[in-house]
Design a protein around this motif. Structure first.
Motif, short mmCIF file in Angstrom:
data_model
loop_
_atom_site.label_atom_id
_atom_site.label_comp_id
_atom_site.label_asym_id
_atom_site.label_seq_id
_atom_site.Cartn_x
_atom_site.Cartn_y
_atom_site.Cartn_z
N TYR A 56 33.62 10.86 43.19
CA TYR A 56 32.55 12.11 43.77
C TYR A 56 31.77 12.10 42.15
N HIS A 57 30.51 11.29 42.77
CA HIS A 57 30.11 12.11 41.11
C HIS A 57 28.80 12.94 42.07
N ALA A 58 29.17 13.74 42.51
CA ALA A 58 28.29 14.58 42.73
C ALA A 58 27.87 16.20 42.03
N CYS A 59 27.66 15.85 40.61
CA CYS A 59 27.55 16.64 39.84
C CYS A 59 27.31 17.76 40.47
N SER A 60 26.16 18.28 41.13
CA SER A 60 25.22 19.56 40.95
C SER A 60 26.80 20.35 41.86
N LYS A 61 27.46 19.92 43.11
CA LYS A 61 28.09 20.55 43.51
C LYS A 61 30.20 20.33 42.68
N PRO A 62 30.06 20.95 42.26
CA PRO A 62 31.15 20.34 41.34
C PRO A 62 32.20 21.49 42.04
N ILE A 63 33.72 20.78 42.33
CA ILE A 63 35.14 21.64 43.59
C ILE A 63 35.79 21.87 42.13
N PRO A 64 36.09 23.57 42.92
CA PRO A 64 36.26 24.64 42.29
C PRO A 64 38.34 24.13 41.66
N PRO A 65 38.67 24.23 40.44
CA PRO A 65 39.80 24.10 40.41
C PRO A 65 41.12 23.56 41.64
N ALA A 66 41.09 24.70 42.58
CA ALA A 66 42.00 26.04 43.48
C ALA A 66 41.67 24.77 44.69
N ALA A 67 40.76 24.56 44.70
CA ALA A 67 40.69 23.65 46.31
C ALA A 67 40.16 22.11 45.30
N PHE A 68 40.07 22.06 44.67
CA PHE A 68 40.57 20.67 43.53
C PHE A 68 41.97 20.42 44.07
N HIS A 69 43.20 21.35 43.10
CA HIS A 69 44.56 21.12 43.96
C HIS A 69 44.29 20.64 45.36
N HIS A 70 44.19 21.57 45.77
CA HIS A 70 44.74 21.20 47.26
C HIS A 70 43.99 19.84 48.00
N LEU A 71 42.66 19.44 47.76
CA LEU A 71 42.30 18.52 48.02
C LEU A 71 43.30 17.47 47.39
N LEU A 72 43.79 17.03 45.88
CA LEU A 72 44.44 15.78 46.07
C LEU A 72 46.44 16.20 46.49
N GLN A 73 46.36 17.43 46.96
CA GLN A 73 47.57 16.92 47.63
C GLN A 73 47.29 16.62 49.20
N ARG A 74 46.22 16.71 49.86
CA ARG A 74 45.95 16.61 51.23
C ARG A 74 45.59 15.10 50.96
N PRO A 81 47.76 11.91 49.51
CA PRO A 81 48.29 11.67 48.83
C PRO A 81 48.63 9.99 48.39
N LYS A 82 47.59 8.96 48.67
CA LYS A 82 47.74 7.55 48.82
C LYS A 82 46.48 7.28 47.88
N LEU A 83 46.08 7.96 46.92
CA LEU A 83 45.17 8.38 46.36
C LEU A 83 45.64 7.47 44.54
N LYS A 84 45.01 6.51 44.46
CA LYS A 84 45.01 6.07 43.39
C LYS A 84 44.10 6.09 42.48
N HIS A 85 42.53 5.55 42.40
CA HIS A 85 41.77 5.58 41.83
C HIS A 85 40.64 6.74 42.24
N LEU A 86 40.70 7.57 40.68
CA LEU A 86 39.44 9.03 40.54
C LEU A 86 38.67 8.71 40.08
N SER A 87 37.07 8.49 39.87
CA SER A 87 36.13 8.89 39.18
C SER A 87 35.35 10.43 39.52
N LEU A 88 34.78 10.54 38.44
CA LEU A 88 34.42 12.30 38.53
C LEU A 88 33.35 12.67 37.31
N LYS A 89 32.25 12.85 37.70
CA LYS A 89 31.16 13.43 36.98
C LYS A 89 30.73 14.75 36.37
#
Length: 437
Positions: free
Chosen positions: A177-195, A197-205
């Motif tokens: 997720y290299h959309a640095c002009s569209k940062p994901i709020p922490p609460a929404a980020f927590h919810h996203l990760l919970q959806r 479950p198979k995610l192993k690699h995450l890259s954030l800019k």
């Protein structure tokens, strides 16, 4: 025509099995394969075998210009990865019909037409969107089979729309997720990760002007999370990449919820001369399984050298400020280091190469610069009894007599045990360059 006929006659006289030729051709670069292919019909048929193209990427700039012969050639090669530079809706459908086995698509300039057409690729599992200008990413929700997704420079779709689309892709194992002009709020980020479950690699800019995200953990501990939906659980990430980062965007406790991490990459926005602000040393103390660490720029090595876990077997330090003492402290922390990429920035001229065999005696691969380093010190690396690969980082564009001479001497001293490799910086068309140092 006579030359081609004579060449094919010679092939018949040699009577080498076709499998042997294919094995030999597998060592060739793409330009060399195409050169051999043009020599005769026999080689043309062998070169077009799928086994020689399964790991190559097909670049299509103008799909409408492809002839029937071109489509037959592409069909015989069965390349599974495609980069599309420009295409209309009709051309997308044609591509999906002609090459139904394609499993990886990168869209150079993403638009609504491209997104709506991607569902035509029934085998699609990997998708990369570059310079996305779509008003909505909702069409992504239909690509439930995606396992790898890369979003770079998303400039139109609202953040809420992006979050909703991503949360539907429950089979994702890798997300960039290299959309640095569209940062994901922490609460929404927590919810996203919970959806996911198979995610192993995450890259954030991170954005250039991005402020602190949260004083709490960015990744909720799985042990403290009791999901209402069985499908919702915090993923056990094994790889995390933070790009364009600077403290205190994330706080010292931000990564406490991912003790499963095995690979951590932190690419800092620039150098920092305030070691007391370094959060990396705290993060490293909460990663008992970490085996690979990649750091670019940031703080002096001494700020976190004594916090690097002993489990690290692969280490990359690019543009990191350092003193010899910090490197010696680091060596004591990682006695079993096997792979090292060392591209340090010293405040003053210091001799480093000569100490490497004593600091990291178990190295199997080493990447360094050799500019202005005495040949005797470089050849001293032959004392690394386990060394197999020595990678030269200096940006040489053509043949270099000094490098050739060094290679020959290293081969002789190690009885050809060490392979000296020169890797000039190559440009991959339309690749995501966010992680480039």
């Amino acid at each position: 025509m006579l030359v081609c006929w004579r060449l094919e006659e010679m092939m018949a006289e040699w009577r080498l099995p076709e499998e042997v030729w294919v094995h030999v051709f597998d060592f060739l670069s793409t330009p060399d394969k195409l050169s051999v292919r043009s020599s005769c019909r026999f080689f043309m048929r062998l070169i077009d075998r799928p086994a020689l193209w399964k790991n190559t990427r097909l670049y299509l700039e103008n799909i409408s210009s492809l002839t029937a012969h071109s489509w037959r050639t592409l069909s015989s090669r069965r390349s599974g990865s495609v980069v599309v530079l420009k295409a209309k809706g009709k051309e997308w459908r044609q591509l999906a019909v002609r090459l139904p086995w394609v499993h990886s698509v990168t869209v150079a300039v993403c638009c609504a037409t491209a997104l709506n057409s991607l569902r035509e690729f029934k085998s699609l599992t990997r998708l990369g969107l570059r310079r996305c200008v779509c008003p909505s990413l909702t069409p992504l929700s239909a690509l439930h089979q995606l396992s790898h997704l890369s979003l770079c420079e998303v400039v139109s779709a609202p953040t809420s729309d992006i979050i909703h689309a991503l949360s539907q892709l429950t089979n994702l194992t890798s997300l960039h997720y290299h959309a640095c002009s569209k940062p994901i709020p922490p609460a929404a980020f927590h919810h996203l990760l919970q959806r996911l479950p198979k995610l192993k690699h995450l890259s954030l800019k991170m954005g250039s002007n991005q402020g602190p995200i949260s004083k709490d953990t960015l990744f909720l501990p799985q042990a403290n999370h009791i999901p209402e939906d069985p499908q919702c659980r915090v993923p056990a990430l094994t790889s995390l990449e933070l790009l364009n980062y600077s403290d205190p965007i994330l706080f010292p406790v931000a990564l406490q919820g991912i003790p499963s991490l095995r690979l951590l990459t932190v690419q800092y926005r620039g150098w920092s001369v305030e070691p007391e602000l370094c959060h990396l040393k705290t993060w490293l103390s909460t990663m008992p399984l970490l085996s690979e660490l990649n750091i670019s720029l940031g703080y002096e090595l001494g700020a976190y050298a004594n916090s690097v876990p002993a489990t690290v077997h692969r280490l990359s330090l690019k543009g990191v400020m350092a003193e010899i003492k910090a490197l010696r402290d680091l060596a004591q922390r990682v006695p079993d280091l096997l792979h090292l990429h060392l591209d340090l920035y010293f405040h003053k001229k210091q001799s480093l190469i000569a100490e490497i065999p004593w600091l990291f005696p178990k190295l199997q691969s080493l990447a360094i610069r050799y500019h202005k380093v005495p040949v005797e010190e470089l050849l001293g690396l032959a004392q690394l009894s386990h060394l197999k690969y020595l990678v030269i980082l200096d940006p040489i564009t053509g043949p270099n007599s000094a490098l050739t001479d060094l290679t020959q001497k290293m081969h002789i001293q190690t009885n050809y045990r060490v392979n000296v490799i020169h890797l000039p910086r190559s440009k991959v068309p339309n690749a995501c360059l966010c992680a480039n140092y």
